[in-house]
Motif scaffolding. Structure first.
Motif, mmCIF file in Angstrom:
data_model
loop_
_atom_site.group_PDB
_atom_site.id
_atom_site.type_symbol
_atom_site.label_atom_id
_atom_site.label_comp_id
_atom_site.label_asym_id
_atom_site.label_seq_id
_atom_site.Cartn_x
_atom_site.Cartn_y
_atom_site.Cartn_z
ATOM 1 N N GLY D 236 0.852 -1.196 0.000
ATOM 2 C CA GLY D 236 0.000 0.000 0.000
ATOM 3 C C GLY D 236 0.876 1.230 0.000
ATOM 4 O O GLY D 236 0.659 2.155 -0.766
ATOM 5 N N TYR D 237 1.896 1.208 0.880
ATOM 6 C CA TYR D 237 2.811 2.356 0.879
ATOM 7 C C TYR D 237 4.148 1.882 1.425
ATOM 8 O O TYR D 237 4.230 0.850 2.089
ATOM 9 C CB TYR D 237 2.237 3.495 1.747
ATOM 10 C CG TYR D 237 1.799 3.074 3.123
ATOM 11 C CD1 TYR D 237 0.541 2.509 3.327
ATOM 12 C CD2 TYR D 237 2.636 3.221 4.222
ATOM 13 C CE1 TYR D 237 0.139 2.108 4.581
ATOM 14 C CE2 TYR D 237 2.233 2.821 5.474
ATOM 15 C CZ TYR D 237 0.982 2.261 5.651
ATOM 16 O OH TYR D 237 0.575 1.868 6.894
ATOM 17 N N VAL D 238 5.210 2.627 1.098
ATOM 18 C CA VAL D 238 6.570 2.245 1.501
ATOM 19 C C VAL D 238 7.046 3.256 2.541
ATOM 20 O O VAL D 238 6.858 4.469 2.373
ATOM 21 C CB VAL D 238 7.515 2.265 0.265
ATOM 22 C CG1 VAL D 238 8.938 2.037 0.721
ATOM 23 C CG2 VAL D 238 7.072 1.214 -0.727
ATOM 24 N N VAL D 239 7.608 2.750 3.646
ATOM 25 C CA VAL D 239 8.053 3.645 4.729
ATOM 26 C C VAL D 239 9.570 3.532 4.842
ATOM 27 O O VAL D 239 10.125 2.434 4.832
ATOM 28 C CB VAL D 239 7.397 3.207 6.064
ATOM 29 C CG1 VAL D 239 8.017 3.972 7.215
ATOM 30 C CG2 VAL D 239 5.906 3.448 6.013
ATOM 31 N N ILE D 240 10.232 4.705 4.917
ATOM 32 C CA ILE D 240 11.690 4.717 5.177
ATOM 33 C C ILE D 240 11.842 5.149 6.635
ATOM 34 O O ILE D 240 11.253 6.144 7.047
ATOM 35 C CB ILE D 240 12.385 5.749 4.258
ATOM 36 C CG1 ILE D 240 12.100 5.404 2.793
ATOM 37 C CG2 ILE D 240 13.864 5.794 4.522
ATOM 38 C CD1 ILE D 240 12.848 4.222 2.281
ATOM 39 N N GLY D 241 12.633 4.399 7.399
ATOM 40 C CA GLY D 241 12.802 4.736 8.824
ATOM 41 C C GLY D 241 11.915 3.809 9.643
ATOM 42 O O GLY D 241 11.301 2.874 9.125
ATOM 43 N N GLY D 242 11.793 4.066 10.944
ATOM 44 C CA GLY D 242 11.081 3.165 11.836
ATOM 45 C C GLY D 242 9.586 3.179 11.534
ATOM 46 O O GLY D 242 9.078 4.086 10.854
ATOM 47 N N SER D 243 8.867 2.195 12.054
ATOM 48 C CA SER D 243 7.422 2.132 11.773
ATOM 49 C C SER D 243 6.686 3.176 12.594
ATOM 50 O O SER D 243 5.526 3.464 12.337
ATOM 51 C CB SER D 243 6.896 0.759 12.137
ATOM 52 O OG SER D 243 7.113 0.584 13.530
ATOM 53 N N MET D 244 7.328 3.752 13.649
ATOM 54 C CA MET D 244 6.617 4.762 14.442
ATOM 55 C C MET D 244 7.057 6.171 14.034
ATOM 56 O O MET D 244 6.284 7.116 14.108
ATOM 57 C CB MET D 244 6.908 4.583 15.950
ATOM 58 C CG MET D 244 6.303 3.327 16.526
ATOM 59 S SD MET D 244 4.518 3.296 16.476
ATOM 60 C CE MET D 244 4.126 4.299 17.889
ATOM 61 N N THR D 245 8.312 6.311 13.603
ATOM 62 C CA THR D 245 8.778 7.687 13.345
ATOM 63 C C THR D 245 9.279 7.841 11.919
ATOM 64 O O THR D 245 9.988 8.789 11.613
ATOM 65 C CB THR D 245 9.962 8.000 14.297
ATOM 66 O OG1 THR D 245 10.919 6.950 14.073
ATOM 67 C CG2 THR D 245 9.526 8.008 15.741
ATOM 68 N N GLY D 246 8.977 6.888 11.047
ATOM 69 C CA GLY D 246 9.519 6.956 9.684
ATOM 70 C C GLY D 246 8.706 7.883 8.812
ATOM 71 O O GLY D 246 7.734 8.500 9.261
ATOM 72 N N THR D 247 9.112 7.999 7.548
ATOM 73 C CA THR D 247 8.360 8.860 6.615
ATOM 74 C C THR D 247 7.954 8.017 5.410
ATOM 75 O O THR D 247 8.643 7.056 5.058
ATOM 76 C CB THR D 247 9.265 9.994 6.090
ATOM 77 O OG1 THR D 247 10.412 9.363 5.494
ATOM 78 C CG2 THR D 247 9.690 10.923 7.185
ATOM 79 N N VAL D 248 6.831 8.411 4.799
ATOM 80 C CA VAL D 248 6.357 7.679 3.610
ATOM 81 C C VAL D 248 7.282 8.029 2.450
ATOM 82 O O VAL D 248 7.623 9.211 2.265
ATOM 83 C CB VAL D 248 4.905 8.110 3.276
ATOM 84 C CG1 VAL D 248 4.485 7.485 1.951
ATOM 85 C CG2 VAL D 248 3.986 7.707 4.388
ATOM 86 N N CYS D 249 7.715 7.017 1.682
ATOM 87 C CA CYS D 249 8.617 7.298 0.559
ATOM 88 C C CYS D 249 7.753 7.356 -0.685
ATOM 89 O O CYS D 249 7.144 6.365 -1.084
ATOM 90 C CB CYS D 249 9.656 6.176 0.459
ATOM 91 S SG CYS D 249 10.294 5.996 -1.198
ATOM 92 N N GLU D 250 7.680 8.581 -1.266
ATOM 93 C CA GLU D 250 6.743 8.745 -2.390
ATOM 94 C C GLU D 250 7.226 7.951 -3.611
ATOM 95 O O GLU D 250 6.438 7.350 -4.323
ATOM 96 C CB GLU D 250 6.642 10.236 -2.803
ATOM 97 C CG GLU D 250 5.765 11.088 -1.906
ATOM 98 C CD GLU D 250 6.563 11.564 -0.696
ATOM 99 O OE1 GLU D 250 7.791 11.282 -0.692
ATOM 100 O OE2 GLU D 250 5.972 12.144 0.221
ATOM 101 N N ASP D 251 8.547 7.916 -3.819
ATOM 102 C CA ASP D 251 9.001 7.344 -5.093
ATOM 103 C C ASP D 251 10.063 6.277 -4.782
ATOM 104 O O ASP D 251 11.257 6.590 -4.741
ATOM 105 C CB ASP D 251 9.593 8.494 -5.926
ATOM 106 C CG ASP D 251 10.166 7.940 -7.242
ATOM 107 O OD1 ASP D 251 9.964 6.727 -7.452
ATOM 108 O OD2 ASP D 251 10.767 8.695 -7.978
ATOM 109 N N PRO D 252 9.625 5.042 -4.487
ATOM 110 C CA PRO D 252 10.618 4.036 -4.068
ATOM 111 C C PRO D 252 11.612 3.687 -5.153
ATOM 112 O O PRO D 252 12.616 3.031 -4.890
ATOM 113 C CB PRO D 252 9.757 2.820 -3.710
ATOM 114 C CG PRO D 252 8.450 3.049 -4.307
ATOM 115 C CD PRO D 252 8.277 4.493 -4.536
ATOM 116 N N ASP D 253 11.392 4.161 -6.388
ATOM 117 C CA ASP D 253 12.362 3.768 -7.420
ATOM 118 C C ASP D 253 13.619 4.626 -7.350
ATOM 119 O O ASP D 253 14.673 4.244 -7.832
ATOM 120 C CB ASP D 253 11.728 3.930 -8.823
ATOM 121 C CG ASP D 253 10.555 2.955 -8.930
ATOM 122 O OD1 ASP D 253 10.572 2.015 -8.101
ATOM 123 O OD2 ASP D 253 9.668 3.160 -9.748
#
Lengths: 337, 197, 220, 355
Positions: D236-253
């Motif tokens: 559904g979405y890709v997160v960079i960083g921890g699952s509590m304090t990470g950020t959504v990565c808009e462009d995983p490529d």
């Protein structure tokens, strides 16, 4: 495939506002069962009517405000269920419905809907009904009398033991009946044991904080023990007051309504204490039989101030604590140098 | 000792039981609307307490006189307003003479404090319930203090309502009116019946 | 001549605002006490409007005359004069009220004469001193119409709800809320009336801007 | 349920498949050639403190805890006279084990790196810190008592454990936390003169077939990592960083994985996550570890009144995300606070120019 509006913590707690409200509804169900056990189908019909009125007026207000009414937001159902329990089982339906409409429209939606209630809608609704029709609300049928579901009630209605207490006389009901709730009183809140189970269920589920009920019941019990309102021994007066009075039910459901309760734990303790003081004052000097709802409306006024002052107090404490810590660390670095 | 207890109960009833603002809606305008600002309103409260006490004191003194004029019903309100204007006149004259700059600054506040339903109500109440001069002074003080109490309560209410998203039509004056209405509903539990106006 | 007529029309238009957009009771919130407590039956409402009219119009007219006094006379003397006139006007108002309904004065009690001291003329009197007498008369009339509209609306609603009667005559309303006659319901009804008025004024404002935009489009 | 007296929340860590698996390497460049030339000898014993810091500077090692350069950190610690150096392997966020796993599977490098860092600072006491409440049902890895002689101290308590580490080591004296991965890189820099060209990342989430910990060369993109680990379904979405304090990565490529991104998570998106209106229940206030009142902060942010936030001490928020986690109405309080802080920062310079 990709969504961008997912926000920071991506793992969330499982229970939602729906389950939060469902806890309160589940806690109310045994009271409705008990009301049905004492007064038959009329009690359930009153609950049904009041919930229907609450939901309809809630939806109408939301449409008027231009918001989309949402099915899973059942806060008005909770208000609808709380209100009829405080009234006698023989109150006509128009009393319940109009009190409900007043509560939802004028108390909940004027101040902003679900979360921002400045006053407790259920308490204000009951206060309005008690102000409008004191005779219907405070005259109780005898339990186990089969009441007609529709149309006027042919049962003989009379005043319950709370009226004797209000007049200063000692109710002549033996303790077992009092504890089991088999006496003339409001529809749902005569049996104190069921109320205690509801309190523990809500505390365990985390639907209510433990601070406000603790301080409220502590002060009320000591007041009833030390300064009985009627000329009888302390514990006996406590038993009489607790079983007949509305403040036990209020202390569990009305006091801990999420909107009006202050948020900080120290403020909640003060809030419960203030509610207890007002309840006692209203009991002594009030003109009505059950004046808890009125006392609660007055305490809701001070909910926000208690929060703000406890916040101010905490800031001073934090400053003092930080000052001591920096002094402590300077002392340590001085030692080491 | 008896009068002391009597005075205390009288003050308490005037403050809480028959709160001038919540049960009699005596002085809503200056509470809700007049642009005096927070500290200005407190100063206005003080002045109002002064006027109500003096006015009801005089009404208490004139009580036996007014009582006898039973047949001339029409004159009583006129007498009250005349007393108020005379009081206003001499206070303004004194202030104008003594502290001119302070007076020019607070002129509108003083006029509002004197020609006020609360002051008139205090006088009417004392004559209606036939108080002696001491009791009337205390009841006047009670009415003034109940205005200050209502002021404090409304300040909390305003701050609490500032964080609720109140529908657009109810913002400002209407929501404050409903707020004061619900507080007077809660005090209705103490009063229990319609106050004799 | 045309320019002078425009100013007259503009002034007329400004005063007319006093009735709806700037309603003295509901929007600016002056003279609230009698409107909240006194108006629980239509008779009381009529009584209040009567006293208000009998008091405010002469006071504003007098204020415009006082404007002509020399500058040396301090302002508080003028307000004292207005107050005395208001007190004197109470007597004819009382007589007139006795004609309309015999027990009007008793049911209103002290609020009957509390209207005489209302803040409307206290606030408006200094403004009227610069005006000509005709304009202040017109302003007094607009204020009275604004006040009476609001009070009559509130009192009819409250009487219908509380006693189910209109001017004392029973109507076919099945439901009666006795508590609406009390003070707390007065606050709430006046509050909702103010909200409804503001809602209507906003809607009319939107409609007017729409019409004006339409006209501009047609003219272009 | 929010605790009676303790603050913070009990989290289901979901670390297990990644924590147990061996640390694997996945490079896209010629890893061996990344050396820096220097005339220092290749074994730690002969080096002095300053030389170690010099090597750290040459190797350009970044501490993955807070993004500070390692040599600056060691330099500052040297002046302040730190008494305790702690290897930080506290992975208290769910799914993330990018510090614990390298410590367990590269014990010699981690322990030696910690000793080198201690030597650089003037050899104080040394510990490893590991989070205690790994309450997974299927937790198989057993955290040992010590690693190559360096004692492991477990950080007790609920989720935001970072803020409590200082208190647990305060008894021994002034403590300093250094990330385990940077210690491993320090060891390689000293003994093999190798630059820091890799970082340790956990690839996990409920869409990843076999979640694991990878040593990845810096600059790789999340899609490459997902190809290496295998995706069960479209995330559904890709997160960079921890699952509590990470950020959504808009462009995983094209998003480069850096030293600071400790985990790459592919999470499924549940549609039923509906946002209610805040009901004012006060749970966020009970749970906030910094004893703030997120309810009022969130209410003022939503109303746009940012000047009131100073009264509620919003600057003390550590962004741990517990308030949003526990909120039944699913209101994103942590994110609102983050945007409000950026907003206040954006406004502040204007005020400075004014006066």
């Amino acid at each position: 495939m990709l969504q961008y509006e997912q926000k920071a913590p991506y793992v969330r707690n499982r229970d939602s506002a729906f389950t939060f409200m469902m806890d309160v509804v589940i806690a109310l169900l045994p009271l409705y069962f008990m009301a049905f056990y004492f007064y038959g189908f009329r009690a359930l019909m009153m609950g049904l009517f009041s919930v229907a009125a609450a939901v309809v007026s809630d939806v109408v207000c939301l449409l008027l405000e231009g918001k989309k009414p949402y099915l899973r937001d059942i806060s008005s159902v909770v208000i609808g269920m709380i209100l009829p329990l405080m009234m006698s089982a023989a109150t006509p339906y128009y009393v319940v419905v109009s009190a409900e409409v007043f509560a939802v429209v004028f108390v909940k939606h004027v101040f902003g809907g679900v979360g921002q209630s400045v006053f407790n809608p259920a308490a204000a609704g009951f206060a309005f009904a008690a102000a409008c029709w004191p005779s219907q609300v405070f005259s109780y049928p005898a339990p186990f009398s089969s009441l007609e579901v529709f149309g006027p009630v042919s049962q003989t209605l009379s005043n319950g033991p709370s009226w004797n207490l209000f007049q200063g006389g000692v109710p002549t009901i033996d303790v077992l009946d009092l504890l089991l709730g088999k006496f003339m009183g409001p529809m749902g809140l005569t049996n104190i044991l069921v109320l205690a189970t509801c309190l523990f269920y809500l505390l365990f589920r985390g639907a209510i904080g433990w601070q406000a009920p603790l301080s409220f019941f502590a002060i009320m019990v000591t007041a009833m023990l030390c300064f009985p309102r009627v000329p009888e021994s302390g514990p006996m007066s406590l038993v009489h007051e607790a079983t007949t009075g509305m403040w036990v039910f209020g202390g569990i459901f009305l006091l801990n309504e999420p909107g009006t309760l202050p948020k900080r734990s120290s403020a909640r303790l003060a809030y419960g204490a203030l509610a207890a003081v007002f309840t006692i004052l209203f009991q002594r000097f009030g003109q009505m039989e059950q004046t808890f709802a009125f006392a609660l409306l007055l305490t809701n006024v001070f909910g926000f101030t208690l929060d703000r002052n406890s916040e101010r107090l905490l800031r001073q404490l934090r400053r003092a604590y930080l000052a001591t810590r920096t002094k402590h660390s300077e002392k340590k670095s001085a030692q080491r140098a | 000792m008896g009068t002391l207890v009597n005075i205390f109960t009288l003050l308490l009833t005037a403050l809480v039981l028959e709160n001038a603002v919540f049960s009699r809606a005596l002085d809503i305008t200056s509470l809700l609307v007049l642009p005096f600002g927070k500290r200005g309103l407190r100063l206005f409260g003080m002045i109002l307490t002064g006027t109500t006490t003096i006015a009801s004191l005089i009404a208490g003194l004139l009580n036996p006189l007014l009582g006898r004029w039973e047949n001339v019903q029409y004159l009583r309100p006129v007498v009250y307003i005349v007393i108020l204007t005379l009081l206003y006149g001499c206070v303004c004259f004194l202030l104008n003479w003594r502290k001119r700059d302070w007076f020019s600054g607070h002129h509108s506040m003083i006029t509002m404090a004197f020609f006020n339903c609360a002051a008139y109500g205090a006088m009417a109440l004392t004559v209606y319930s036939g108080f002696s001069w001491l009791e009337s002074a205390v009841s006047g003080l009670g009415i003034g203090l109940s205005f200050l109490l209502a002021l404090f309560v409304l300040e909390q209410g305003r701050r609490c309502m500032s964080i609720c998203n109140i529908p657009k039509a109810f913002r400002g004056l209407p929501s404050e009116l409903v707020y004061v209405g619900l507080i007077s509903l809660s005090l209705y539990g103490l009063v229990g019946h319609q106050l004799a106006a | 001549m045309r320019q002078e007529q425009n100013t007259v029309k503009k002034n007329l238009r400004k005063e007319l605002d006093l009735i709806f957009v700037q309603n003295p009771v509901l929007v600016t919130g002056l003279a609230l006490a009698p409107a909240v407590v006194g108006s629980f039956t239509m008779k009381n409402g009529v009584g209040l409007c009567l006293v208000f009219g009998m008091v405010t119009i002469p006071v504003l007219v007098l204020a415009s005359f006082l404007g002509m006094l020399p500058e040396k006379v301090p302002q508080y003397v003028r307000t004292m004069a207005c107050a005395l006139l208001a007190a004197l006007m109470l007597i004819p108002a009382r007589m007139l009220a006795a004609q309309i309904a015999p027990n009007l004065f008793d049911s209103l009690g002290m609020y009957f004469s509390a209207v005489a001291l209302n803040t409307v003329w206290l606030v408006r009197a200094p403004l009227c001193q610069e005006k000509k007498t005709l304009w202040s008369l017109w302003e007094g009339v607009c204020l009275t119409v604004g006040f009476s509209l609001c009070v009559m609306a509130v009192s009819t609603v409250r009487e219908l709800l509380a006693y189910g009667t209109l001017w004392g005559k029973a109507t076919a309303l099945p439901l009666k809320f006795p508590a609406v006659a009390y003070v707390f319901a007065g606050f709430i009804v006046v509050g909702t009336a103010a909200a409804v008025l503001r809602w209507c004024v906003d809607r009319c404002h939107d409609i007017l801007t729409l019409i004006r935009r339409q006209q501009k489009k047609w003219r272009a | 349920m929010a605790g009676f007296f303790t603050r913070g929340i009990i989290l289901e860590q979901r670390k297990e498949p990644a924590l147990r698996r061996k640390l694997r390497t996945f490079f896209n460049a010629n890893y061996a050639g990344m050396l820096f030339e220097s005339d220092f000898p290749c074994d730690g014993a002969a080096l002095a403190g300053e030389q170690i810091i010099e090597i750290a500077r040459l190797a350009r090692i970044v501490d993955e805890r807070d993004g500070v350069l390692l040599h600056e950190k060691l330099e500052k610690a040297r002046q302040m006279g730190i008494q305790v150096v702690v290897g930080d392997a506290i992975d208290d966020e769910p799914y993330v084990s990018s510090q614990m796993n390298p410590m367990l599977f590269l014990p010699t490098e981690a322990a030696e790196g910690l000793r080198l860092a201690a030597k650089a600072v003037g050899n104080p006491k040394i510990y490893f810190a590991v989070y205690k409440n790994l309450n997974d049902m299927d937790l198989k890895t057993k955290i040992p008592k010590d690693i190559n002689g360096v004692e492991i101290r477990r950080i007790h308590g609920r989720y935001p454990a970072e803020i409590r580490t200082m208190d647990t080591f305060d008894k021994d004296g002034f403590a300093m936390l250094v990330g385990v991965c940077s210690l491993i890189h320090l060891y390689r820099a000293v003994y093999e003169h190798r630059l820091q060209s890799t970082c340790f990342v956990t690839v996990a989430g409920d869409c990843v077939v076999n979640p694991m910990n990878l040593e990845v060369s810096i600059g790789m993109t999340p899609t490459q990592l997902f190809e290496r680990c295998g995706l069960a379904e479209d995330p559904g979405y890709v997160v960079i960083g921890g699952s509590m304090t990470g950020t959504v990565c808009e462009d995983p490529d094209s998003y480069p994985v850096g030293t600071m991104s400790r985990a790459v998570l592919a999470l499924r998106d549940e549609e039923k996550k509906r946002r209610y209106q805040c009901i004012g229940c006060g749970r966020c206030v009970e749970v906030c570890p910094e004893s703030l009142t997120p309810f009022y902060i969130n209410r003022y942010i939503e109303l746009g009144k940012l000047e009131e936030l100073a009264f509620y001490d919003m600057h003390r928020c550590i962004g741990c995300g517990t308030c949003s986690y526990v909120c039944p109405a699913k209101v994103d309080i942590a994110d609102n606070i983050k945007t409000a802080r950026a907003e206040i920062e954006r406004r502040r310079p204007v005020a400075k120019e004014a006066d």
